[in-house]
Design a protein around this motif. Structure first.
Motif, PDB file in Angstrom:
ATOM      1  N   GLN A 144      -2.595   0.960   6.432  1.00  0.00           N
ATOM      2  CA  GLN A 144      -2.172   1.555   5.163  1.00  0.00           C
ATOM      3  C   GLN A 144      -0.769   1.120   4.759  1.00  0.00           C
ATOM      4  O   GLN A 144      -0.355   1.309   3.620  1.00  0.00           O
ATOM      5  N   TYR A 171      -2.930   9.838   4.461  1.00  0.00           N
ATOM      6  CA  TYR A 171      -3.139   8.445   4.103  1.00  0.00           C
ATOM      7  C   TYR A 171      -4.038   7.739   5.119  1.00  0.00           C
ATOM      8  O   TYR A 171      -4.824   6.852   4.770  1.00  0.00           O
ATOM      9  N   ASN A 200       1.322  11.046   6.053  1.00  0.00           N
ATOM     10  CA  ASN A 200       0.790   9.920   6.816  1.00  0.00           C
ATOM     11  C   ASN A 200      -0.597  10.222   7.363  1.00  0.00           C
ATOM     12  O   ASN A 200      -1.482   9.360   7.364  1.00  0.00           O
ATOM     13  N   ARG A 215       0.842  -1.194   0.000  1.00  0.00           N
ATOM     14  CA  ARG A 215       0.000   0.000   0.000  1.00  0.00           C
ATOM     15  C   ARG A 215       0.883   1.253   0.000  1.00  0.00           C
ATOM     16  O   ARG A 215       1.603   1.492  -0.940  1.00  0.00           O
ATOM     17  N   ARG A 216       0.840   2.045   1.068  1.00  0.00           N
ATOM     18  CA  ARG A 216       1.609   3.285   1.059  1.00  0.00           C
ATOM     19  C   ARG A 216       3.119   3.031   1.118  1.00  0.00           C
ATOM     20  O   ARG A 216       3.906   3.955   0.916  1.00  0.00           O
ATOM     21  N   TRP A 226      -2.943   2.632  -5.256  1.00  0.00           N
ATOM     22  CA  TRP A 226      -1.648   3.003  -4.701  1.00  0.00           C
ATOM     23  C   TRP A 226      -0.602   3.190  -5.795  1.00  0.00           C
ATOM     24  O   TRP A 226       0.339   3.976  -5.646  1.00  0.00           O
TER      25      TRP A 226
END
Length: 427
Positions: A104, A350, A347, A48-49, A369
């Motif tokens: 995330q 997100y 962050n 993901r992130r 993503w």
């Protein structure tokens, strides 16, 4: 010619090497930030992130025929935006985590019981994302928002972080934790850690770039507004930052050099020459920003391809909504006070993303993503540079663990002959 032959032998030897200090099974672990996760390099994998991509240098290292053959374990842990303290907290886990807090970050592989590990860390600790947004693409985030700092203020802020004792101390603390973790495994004190540096991004051989801006809204068509220019002074300052960061990493590594920790200079080839000469931004004769420059080792922002319009790009719409939810009516100064580090602001944004909606939109390589990685890759290594970093790590590992000398043509690399000294001779 001698140097070319010697280099050919070295590289051939590297790829014939079996990196397997454990007799039963090879296991190794990759750690670090976006330079290790490979953000934007070919295909998004997972995280993901964390934005892990399939041509990052750790993945390329693992895909070498000798490493990929047989039973082995590769713990691919790096995460885009990771500070040194976050690497220590979230990348040295005893067990893999797929759910729970901070979803995330996607799957968080366990640290495992590696024979060796690789690490790239420090860039986010000097607010490298802030440099990207405030001095390079000149927006708070690619879809808008107020600029958090002027480029001049951002440079001053990053220099303050670079000169702080906290930088070396935090890197040293991280390295110590990795080494302790590694040595507690089956390999014991034979555990090795390879910590890479960062590149100098700009050529400073010409003034041709002095009036160039890399601002998102000014390319490919100039919007006529005032944006940071890549003057010789600014370029040199950025390069000096890279030198200072690498020196901090070297210092932290030096404190642990007796514990099997080595610094990998990703600017120098095996002969100590500047491997990036001709491959940086603003090289003589290049009309920047040249997104099609085949010699460039880093990514430009995808000015021509990327749509940053929330009306047409579903991912941008979700990001914009999350940003508005988090920031609200705060002005630039309030945002700066609340999130002094650019990564902290990202962050928070997100955290507000609706993962279900994001995955619903992830119907192509320009959604989800990967859409973030497609933009976030600016000033990160292209595949060819990841390949070079991989080779530098291999070269150091070979130096630390030389293969047995060849005794016949059967054990020589393809295209080489076995010399009388036991060293492959390659033409």
């Amino acid at each position: 010619m001698f140097r070319l032959v010697l280099l050919s032998c070295l590289i051939s030897g590297i790829y014939s090497l079996v990196i397997n200090p454990r007799a039963d099974q090879l296991e190794w672990t990759a750690l670090g930030d976006s330079y290790a996760s490979g953000v934007g390099s070919t295909d998004y994998v997972d995280g993901r992130r964390c934005l892990r991509y399939n041509e990052a240098y750790p993945v390329q290292l693992n895909n070498d025929s000798e490493l990929s053959a047989g039973d082995h374990i590769f713990n691919n842990v790096p995460c885009s935006g990771a500070l040194a303290a976050e690497i220590a907290e979230w990348q040295l886990l005893d067990e893999k985590k797929d759910t729970g807090p901070s979803w995330q970050y996607g799957p968080r592989p366990a640290f495992g019981n590696p024979s060796f590990a690789t690490l790239t860390a420090g860039g986010d600790d000097i607010d490298f994302p802030g440099i990207i947004f405030n001095c390079i693409i000149d927006v708070s985030l690619w879809f808008g928002g107020p600029t958090r700092r002027t480029c001049e203020d951002q440079r001053a802020h990053s220099w303050e972080l670079l000169k702080s004792d906290d930088l070396v101390n935090n890197l040293d603390s991280l390295i110590q934790k990795i080494v302790e973790k590694g040595r507690n495994g089956p390999i014991g004190d034979k555990f090795k850690l390879y910590a890479t540096g960062y590149p100098k991004f700009f050529s400073t051989e010409t003034t041709e770039c002095d009036n160039v801006t890399f601002a998102r809204s000014a390319n490919p068509v100039d919007d006529g507004k005032d944006h940071p220019r890549m003057t010789l002074q600014v370029r040199q300052d950025f390069n000096n930052m890279s030198d200072a960061l690498n020196e901090a990493i070297r210092s932290a590594v030096g404190r642990n050099s007796d514990k099997g920790v080595t610094f990998i200079d990703i600017e120098k080839d095996n002969f100590g020459d500047d491997a990036l000469k001709g491959h940086r931004y603003c090289e003589p004769g290049v009309k920047e920003p040249d997104t099609e420059n085949p010699e460039l080792y880093m990514w430009h922002y995808p000015y021509k391809e990327a749509s940053d319009d929330a009306q047409t790009d579903p991912t941008v719409a979700l990001l914009s909504g999350a940003y508005s939810q988090v920031v609200g009516q705060l002005n630039a100064q309030d945002i700066l006070i609340k999130w002094p580090n650019t990564v902290d602001m990202q962050n928070a944004m997100y955290d507000a993303i609706d993962e279900t909606k994001l995955q619903e939109k992830a119907t192509s390589t320009t959604a989800g993503w990967d859409s973030i990685g497609f933009r976030a890759r600016v000033f990160h290594p292209q595949v060819v540079y990841h390949r070079f970093i991989r080779d530098r790590i291999f070269a150091q590992y070979r130096q630390d663990n030389p293969p047995a000398p060849c005794t016949s043509e059967e054990c020589c690399p393809s295209g080489c002959t076995c010399g009388s000294s036991g060293v492959p001779l390659c033409s």
